[in-house]
Design a protein around this motif. Sequence first.
Motif, PDB file in Angstrom:
ATOM      1  N   LEU A 175      -0.030  28.430 -11.977  1.00 48.26           N
ATOM      2  CA  LEU A 175       0.497  28.233 -13.322  1.00 48.26           C
ATOM      3  C   LEU A 175      -0.674  27.928 -14.249  1.00 48.26           C
ATOM      4  N   GLY A 176      -1.220  28.989 -14.868  1.00 48.72           N
ATOM      5  CA  GLY A 176      -2.403  28.813 -15.688  1.00 48.72           C
ATOM      6  C   GLY A 176      -3.565  28.352 -14.832  1.00 48.72           C
ATOM      7  N   ASN A 177      -4.163  27.216 -15.179  1.00 50.88           N
ATOM      8  CA  ASN A 177      -5.267  26.659 -14.407  1.00 50.88           C
ATOM      9  C   ASN A 177      -4.797  25.826 -13.217  1.00 50.88           C
ATOM     10  N   TRP A 178      -3.499  25.714 -13.050  1.00 53.37           N
ATOM     11  CA  TRP A 178      -2.936  24.891 -11.980  1.00 53.37           C
ATOM     12  C   TRP A 178      -2.515  25.752 -10.792  1.00 53.37           C
ATOM     13  N   VAL A 179      -2.653  25.182  -9.597  1.00 55.42           N
ATOM     14  CA  VAL A 179      -2.053  25.737  -8.385  1.00 55.42           C
ATOM     15  C   VAL A 179      -1.215  24.627  -7.761  1.00 55.42           C
ATOM     16  N   LEU A 180       0.086  24.879  -7.594  1.00 57.91           N
ATOM     17  CA  LEU A 180       1.017  23.881  -7.080  1.00 57.91           C
ATOM     18  C   LEU A 180       1.524  24.313  -5.716  1.00 57.91           C
ATOM     19  N   ASN A 181       1.659  23.343  -4.821  1.00 62.15           N
ATOM     20  CA  ASN A 181       2.092  23.651  -3.461  1.00 62.15           C
ATOM     21  C   ASN A 181       3.046  22.579  -2.971  1.00 62.15           C
ATOM     22  N   GLY A 182       4.107  23.000  -2.302  1.00 63.65           N
ATOM     23  CA  GLY A 182       5.052  22.062  -1.716  1.00 63.65           C
ATOM     24  C   GLY A 182       5.374  22.457  -0.285  1.00 63.65           C
ATOM     25  N   GLN A 183       5.671  21.471   0.566  1.00 66.34           N
ATOM     26  CA  GLN A 183       5.912  21.761   1.982  1.00 66.34           C
ATOM     27  C   GLN A 183       6.920  20.777   2.556  1.00 66.34           C
TER      28      GLN A 183
ATOM     29  N   GLN B 263       8.028  -4.493  32.446  1.00 64.19           N
ATOM     30  CA  GLN B 263       8.997  -5.166  31.584  1.00 64.19           C
ATOM     31  C   GLN B 263       9.227  -4.449  30.261  1.00 64.19           C
ATOM     32  N   GLU B 264       8.291  -3.607  29.836  1.00 60.89           N
ATOM     33  CA  GLU B 264       8.362  -3.048  28.498  1.00 60.89           C
ATOM     34  C   GLU B 264       8.596  -1.533  28.529  1.00 60.89           C
ATOM     35  N   PHE B 265       9.086  -1.033  27.392  1.00 65.41           N
ATOM     36  CA  PHE B 265       9.306   0.404  27.221  1.00 65.41           C
ATOM     37  C   PHE B 265       8.873   0.792  25.811  1.00 65.41           C
ATOM     38  N   PHE B 266       8.075   1.873  25.721  1.00 65.46           N
ATOM     39  CA  PHE B 266       7.594   2.363  24.435  1.00 65.46           C
ATOM     40  C   PHE B 266       7.988   3.831  24.298  1.00 65.46           C
ATOM     41  N   SER B 267       8.743   4.133  23.252  1.00 69.84           N
ATOM     42  CA  SER B 267       9.119   5.519  22.996  1.00 69.84           C
ATOM     43  C   SER B 267       7.981   6.226  22.264  1.00 69.84           C
ATOM     44  N   VAL B 268       7.634   7.416  22.715  1.00 73.46           N
ATOM     45  CA  VAL B 268       6.673   8.267  21.996  1.00 73.46           C
ATOM     46  C   VAL B 268       7.354   9.598  21.657  1.00 73.46           C
ATOM     47  N   SER B 269       8.674   9.517  21.438  1.00 67.96           N
ATOM     48  CA  SER B 269       9.476  10.704  21.143  1.00 67.96           C
ATOM     49  C   SER B 269      10.137  10.579  19.774  1.00 67.96           C
ATOM     50  N   PRO B 270       9.376  10.722  18.691  1.00 63.09           N
ATOM     51  CA  PRO B 270       9.975  10.558  17.361  1.00 63.09           C
ATOM     52  C   PRO B 270      10.669  11.822  16.864  1.00 63.09           C
ATOM     53  N   LEU B 271      11.651  11.590  16.021  1.00 64.74           N
ATOM     54  CA  LEU B 271      12.256  12.626  15.189  1.00 64.74           C
ATOM     55  C   LEU B 271      11.672  12.422  13.794  1.00 64.74           C
ATOM     56  N   ARG B 272      11.022  13.461  13.220  1.00 62.87           N
ATOM     57  CA  ARG B 272      10.261  13.256  11.996  1.00 62.87           C
ATOM     58  C   ARG B 272      10.649  14.241  10.904  1.00 62.87           C
ATOM     59  N   ASN B 273      10.602  13.741   9.675  1.00 64.09           N
ATOM     60  CA  ASN B 273      10.739  14.564   8.477  1.00 64.09           C
ATOM     61  C   ASN B 273       9.542  14.277   7.580  1.00 64.09           C
ATOM     62  N   LEU B 274       8.888  15.315   7.136  1.00 68.65           N
ATOM     63  CA  LEU B 274       7.721  15.161   6.269  1.00 68.65           C
ATOM     64  C   LEU B 274       7.871  16.045   5.044  1.00 68.65           C
ATOM     65  N   VAL B 275       7.635  15.476   3.868  1.00 68.98           N
ATOM     66  CA  VAL B 275       7.637  16.206   2.606  1.00 68.98           C
ATOM     67  C   VAL B 275       6.289  15.975   1.934  1.00 68.98           C
ATOM     68  N   SER B 276       5.636  17.047   1.515  1.00 67.77           N
ATOM     69  CA  SER B 276       4.339  16.901   0.867  1.00 67.77           C
ATOM     70  C   SER B 276       4.270  17.781  -0.373  1.00 67.77           C
ATOM     71  N   ALA B 277       3.425  17.367  -1.316  1.00 63.62           N
ATOM     72  CA  ALA B 277       3.209  18.122  -2.546  1.00 63.62           C
ATOM     73  C   ALA B 277       1.743  18.015  -2.923  1.00 63.62           C
ATOM     74  N   GLU B 278       1.205  19.109  -3.460  1.00 65.17           N
ATOM     75  CA  GLU B 278      -0.199  19.137  -3.872  1.00 65.17           C
ATOM     76  C   GLU B 278      -0.324  19.853  -5.204  1.00 65.17           C
ATOM     77  N   ALA B 279      -1.193  19.340  -6.051  1.00 68.76           N
ATOM     78  CA  ALA B 279      -1.494  19.972  -7.334  1.00 68.76           C
ATOM     79  C   ALA B 279      -3.000  20.046  -7.475  1.00 68.76           C
ATOM     80  N   ARG B 280      -3.477  21.216  -7.869  1.00 69.51           N
ATOM     81  CA  ARG B 280      -4.916  21.416  -8.045  1.00 69.51           C
ATOM     82  C   ARG B 280      -5.155  22.040  -9.419  1.00 69.51           C
ATOM     83  N   TYR B 281      -6.144  21.506 -10.127  1.00 73.40           N
ATOM     84  CA  TYR B 281      -6.464  21.998 -11.466  1.00 73.40           C
ATOM     85  C   TYR B 281      -7.890  22.526 -11.480  1.00 73.40           C
ATOM     86  N   TYR B 282      -8.057  23.777 -11.939  1.00 73.52           N
ATOM     87  CA  TYR B 282      -9.365  24.412 -12.010  1.00 73.52           C
ATOM     88  C   TYR B 282      -9.949  24.200 -13.404  1.00 73.52           C
ATOM     89  N   LEU B 283     -10.939  23.276 -13.495  1.00 77.11           N
ATOM     90  CA  LEU B 283     -11.619  23.076 -14.752  1.00 77.11           C
ATOM     91  C   LEU B 283     -12.456  24.300 -15.098  1.00 77.11           C
TER      92      LEU B 283
END
Length: 437
Positions: free
Chosen positions: A308-316, A331-351
């Motif tokens: 968008l003009g000098n901008w580059v926008l990205n979403g994921q 005696q202990e138990f550690f779960s290493v089995s996660p259910l995950r949701n990730l949302v990311s956004a990036e904006a870059r401006y070219y001077l």
Amino acid sequence: MRRSRFATFFIGLMVFAGVSLAKEPVRDPRFEAGVEAFNEGKLAEARVHFERARAGGLNTPSLLYNLGVVYFHLGQYKSAEAVFVELLGTPHAPLARYNLGLVKRELGQDLESRQWFEQAAGPDSPDKVQALAHRQLDGAAVKSPFDNVRGNGYLSAAGGYDDNIAGTPDDASSNQAGGFADLLAAGNVHIGTGAVGLHGVAYTRQYPSNPAFDNSYLSTGVSWLSGVGPGELTSTLSLASSWFGGDALEREVRVDAVYRPDQCVFSSMLSGIECSASGSISTIKGGNGYSAYDGEMLRLGASAEKGLGNWVLNGQYRFEVNDREDLTTQQEFFSVSPLRNLVSAEARYYLSGRFSLGGRADVRYSRYKDDHRLVSGANVVAERRTDNRLRGVLLAEYSLTRQWLLLAEWSTLNNRSTIERYDYSRREVMVGIEAVF
């Protein structure tokens, strides 16, 4: 081979660019700045100027030609294809067909490439375009299989400081700080028609004062490209290994699929969006002492990018399911089995075409499959672990040449968990150099 293809491409454009400019004089300062940047070899800067001119209402064949050249030379073949397709309904269609043949060949679509060259060689084309197209057709007929070998690579070296070095997994705190050095190398090779490719990735991060936290990653695989509906599907089979503190951490066999449609579902509302949908499934074997990580992982994702003009926008967006063996002690138990949701956004401006500033933010929510059982005093406490991780990144890049780039990055991370021992914050600063070849 690559250099001669570019030379032929530019010769084909320059033969007719003068005719187009004579009939359609362009007096737009953004267009003229793009031409000047192009002549100086500053392709990224030229792209920014041409895109700004187009966003400002300029849409002449001269601009489309130059924008297509820049996209092509930057390796943005899909964008170049879209520009040249726009010229098919103009008097410049013969040259557009020739250029589409070159684009399709770079995409590894040799059959479509030949069809465009055959159309460009037809009697309706000017003599010079016919000659160029016949030269491509004749060359394709005598090429050896190795003439179609194409590849590219990426190399990055960086150093920085981490105020809370990550343990294993990366959402655990070590409460130790130190400098680090990163080295990343990646490359791929496409053979024959380009439908099949080989790739490799090697990465290492070394902490000179804390070698127990050194980590490395190595991956190799094969991919194949196929047309599916109105788009392209890339499927990949890869083998990967990782190490932590010098010990084998994981071995992974993964199958990936990435689909890139020719036109995104959002294009009816907002043009110029590039998008993809992806999925992968992995079988993972933990190293000696890391058998808790044995199991499977599933990932699904989607991404979209818009200039968008000098901008580059990205979403994921990414969804991840882990089904691991988990860690059980007396005696202990550690779960290493996660259910995950990730949302990311990036904006870059070219001077400018050389210098850009940007920011990236992501939110990751993790809910673990089973309750942790932890010793607390004389009791064993059961509690389901859920984490909310927030990360922010500021970055700057400066192009030294077409291939070499300087980068600087600062990031902050904050993880909040229902189990206090997994609460932590982390900040990191890094500077480096990277090259694309």
